[in-house]
Design a protein around this motif. Structure first.
Motif, PDB file in Angstrom:
ATOM      1  N   ARG A  15       0.959  -1.644   0.071  1.00  0.00           N
ATOM      2  CA  ARG A  15       0.067   0.094  -0.215  1.00  0.00           C
ATOM      3  C   ARG A  15       0.942   1.431   0.088  1.00  0.00           C
ATOM      4  N   ASN A  16       2.190   0.847   0.355  1.00  0.00           N
ATOM      5  CA  ASN A  16       2.724   2.426   0.634  1.00  0.00           C
ATOM      6  C   ASN A  16       3.893   2.665  -0.508  1.00  0.00           C
ATOM      7  N   ILE A  17       3.275   1.720  -1.845  1.00  0.00           N
ATOM      8  CA  ILE A  17       4.007   2.215  -3.074  1.00  0.00           C
ATOM      9  C   ILE A  17       3.963   2.851  -3.959  1.00  0.00           C
ATOM     10  N   ASP A  18       3.820   3.437  -4.925  1.00  0.00           N
ATOM     11  CA  ASP A  18       3.896   4.748  -5.162  1.00  0.00           C
ATOM     12  C   ASP A  18       5.300   5.051  -6.131  1.00  0.00           C
ATOM     13  N   THR A  23       6.973   7.595  -1.017  1.00  0.00           N
ATOM     14  CA  THR A  23       6.113   7.408   0.103  1.00  0.00           C
ATOM     15  C   THR A  23       7.138   6.783   1.175  1.00  0.00           C
ATOM     16  N   ILE A  24       7.512   5.482   0.697  1.00  0.00           N
ATOM     17  CA  ILE A  24       8.324   4.515   1.564  1.00  0.00           C
ATOM     18  C   ILE A  24       9.968   5.182   1.423  1.00  0.00           C
ATOM     19  N   ALA A  25      10.558   5.610   0.682  1.00  0.00           N
ATOM     20  CA  ALA A  25      11.306   7.112   1.150  1.00  0.00           C
ATOM     21  C   ALA A  25      11.267   7.641   2.547  1.00  0.00           C
ATOM     22  N   ARG A  26      10.190   8.412   2.182  1.00  0.00           N
ATOM     23  CA  ARG A  26       9.451   9.294   3.241  1.00  0.00           C
ATOM     24  C   ARG A  26       9.301   8.300   4.701  1.00  0.00           C
ATOM     25  N   LEU A  27       8.876   7.690   4.782  1.00  0.00           N
ATOM     26  CA  LEU A  27       9.010   6.020   5.841  1.00  0.00           C
ATOM     27  C   LEU A  27      10.192   6.155   6.219  1.00  0.00           C
ATOM     28  N   LEU A  28      11.049   5.528   5.420  1.00  0.00           N
ATOM     29  CA  LEU A  28      12.146   4.811   5.984  1.00  0.00           C
ATOM     30  C   LEU A  28      13.401   6.310   7.106  1.00  0.00           C
ATOM     31  N   SER A  29      13.003   7.429   6.212  1.00  0.00           N
ATOM     32  CA  SER A  29      13.813   8.615   6.662  1.00  0.00           C
ATOM     33  C   SER A  29      13.996   9.134   7.731  1.00  0.00           C
ATOM     34  N   LEU A  58      14.698  -3.970   1.255  1.00  0.00           N
ATOM     35  CA  LEU A  58      15.024  -3.442   0.455  1.00  0.00           C
ATOM     36  C   LEU A  58      14.938  -4.055  -0.685  1.00  0.00           C
ATOM     37  N   THR A  59      16.209  -5.396  -0.465  1.00  0.00           N
ATOM     38  CA  THR A  59      16.165  -6.291  -1.709  1.00  0.00           C
ATOM     39  C   THR A  59      15.458  -7.593  -1.546  1.00  0.00           C
ATOM     40  N   TYR A  60      15.006  -7.817  -0.553  1.00  0.00           N
ATOM     41  CA  TYR A  60      13.705  -8.520  -0.878  1.00  0.00           C
ATOM     42  C   TYR A  60      12.813  -7.618  -1.746  1.00  0.00           C
ATOM     43  N   HIS A  61      11.546  -6.574  -1.306  1.00  0.00           N
ATOM     44  CA  HIS A  61      11.124  -6.240  -1.594  1.00  0.00           C
ATOM     45  C   HIS A  61      11.086  -5.328  -3.053  1.00  0.00           C
ATOM     46  N   PHE A  62      12.511  -4.723  -2.894  1.00  0.00           N
ATOM     47  CA  PHE A  62      12.436  -4.533  -4.594  1.00  0.00           C
ATOM     48  C   PHE A  62      11.880  -5.615  -5.730  1.00  0.00           C
ATOM     49  N   VAL A  63      12.252  -6.818  -5.710  1.00  0.00           N
ATOM     50  CA  VAL A  63      12.495  -7.794  -6.726  1.00  0.00           C
ATOM     51  C   VAL A  63      10.832  -8.308  -6.410  1.00  0.00           C
ATOM     52  N   GLU A  64      10.277  -9.092  -5.238  1.00  0.00           N
ATOM     53  CA  GLU A  64       9.060  -9.179  -4.953  1.00  0.00           C
ATOM     54  C   GLU A  64       8.108  -8.150  -5.344  1.00  0.00           C
ATOM     55  N   TYR A  70       8.000   1.287 -10.656  1.00  0.00           N
ATOM     56  CA  TYR A  70       7.565   2.119 -10.226  1.00  0.00           C
ATOM     57  C   TYR A  70       8.652   3.562 -10.262  1.00  0.00           C
ATOM     58  N   PHE A  71       9.514   3.182 -10.828  1.00  0.00           N
ATOM     59  CA  PHE A  71      10.094   5.210 -11.049  1.00  0.00           C
ATOM     60  C   PHE A  71      11.408   4.364 -12.360  1.00  0.00           C
ATOM     61  N   ASP A  72      11.858   5.637 -13.092  1.00  0.00           N
ATOM     62  CA  ASP A  72      12.599   5.813 -13.917  1.00  0.00           C
ATOM     63  C   ASP A  72      13.852   6.364 -13.814  1.00  0.00           C
ATOM     64  N   ASP A  73      14.507   7.120 -13.548  1.00  0.00           N
ATOM     65  CA  ASP A  73      15.810   7.362 -13.349  1.00  0.00           C
ATOM     66  C   ASP A  73      15.822   7.709 -10.973  1.00  0.00           C
ATOM     67  N   MET A  74      14.684   7.376 -10.057  1.00  0.00           N
ATOM     68  CA  MET A  74      15.276   7.521  -9.103  1.00  0.00           C
ATOM     69  C   MET A  74      14.549   6.503  -8.182  1.00  0.00           C
ATOM     70  N   TYR A  75      15.012   5.560  -7.550  1.00  0.00           N
ATOM     71  CA  TYR A  75      14.312   5.118  -7.160  1.00  0.00           C
ATOM     72  C   TYR A  75      14.455   5.975  -5.274  1.00  0.00           C
ATOM     73  N   SER A  76      13.686   6.399  -5.154  1.00  0.00           N
ATOM     74  CA  SER A  76      13.740   7.226  -3.717  1.00  0.00           C
ATOM     75  C   SER A  76      14.078   6.464  -2.002  1.00  0.00           C
ATOM     76  N   PRO A  77      13.776   4.864  -2.185  1.00  0.00           N
ATOM     77  CA  PRO A  77      14.332   4.394  -0.926  1.00  0.00           C
ATOM     78  C   PRO A  77      16.253   4.395  -1.083  1.00  0.00           C
TER      79      PRO A  77
END
Length: 135
Positions: A15-18, A23-29, A58-64, A70-77
């Motif tokens: 639900r935090n994927i955008d 959103t994930i980056a903001r919550l990890l911040s 991060l590594t697990y969910h990036f693939v799973e 969900y991104f072009d150039d910038m993976y915020s997390p």
């Protein structure tokens, strides 16, 4: 799983994927500051634990969860993780980092280098930052 790891896992909820996974980056911040504070306090073990737990999730969910869609150039997390890694590298350079924690960090990062996320997508990018530091 530790209580801290459960909280980190919750951040990676679908639900935090955008777009750019902002959103994930903001919550990890907040972990960025927690790691910095722990290093200042000399709690290197906890700082390493948090960084490794965040990177493992991060590594697990990036693939799973197919974050790569969900991104072009910038993976915020990745930027949040890079800040945490840079704080740890700075602490290592200061000469106060315990050898046992340094070895645990090295072992944990080495394990991540053999994941699908890193081998196929170069995520987490902080592994490249770490390799440059070691070079």
């Amino acid at each position: 799983m530790t209580n801290g790891k459960n909280k980190i896992e919750a951040i990676f909820s679908e639900r935090n994927i955008d777009e750019d996974c902002d959103t994930i980056a903001r919550l990890l911040s907040p972990y960025r500051e927690v790691v910095r504070e722990l290093l200042i306090q000399g709690n290197y073990a906890e700082a390493v634990t948090i960084l490794l737990e965040v990177l493992e999730s991060l590594t697990y969910h990036f693939v799973e969860d197919e974050h790569y869609n969900y991104f072009d150039d910038m993976y915020s997390p990745d930027y949040v993780c890079q800040d945490m890694m840079e704080a740890i590298i700075s602490s290592i350079k200061s000469g106060n980092f315990p050898a046992a924690e340094l070895q645990r960090l090295k072992d944990g990062l080495e394990k991540l280098k053999h994941t699908e996320a890193y081998e196929n997508y170069g995520v987490p990018y902080v592994l490249d930052v770490w390799e440059r530091f070691l070079a």
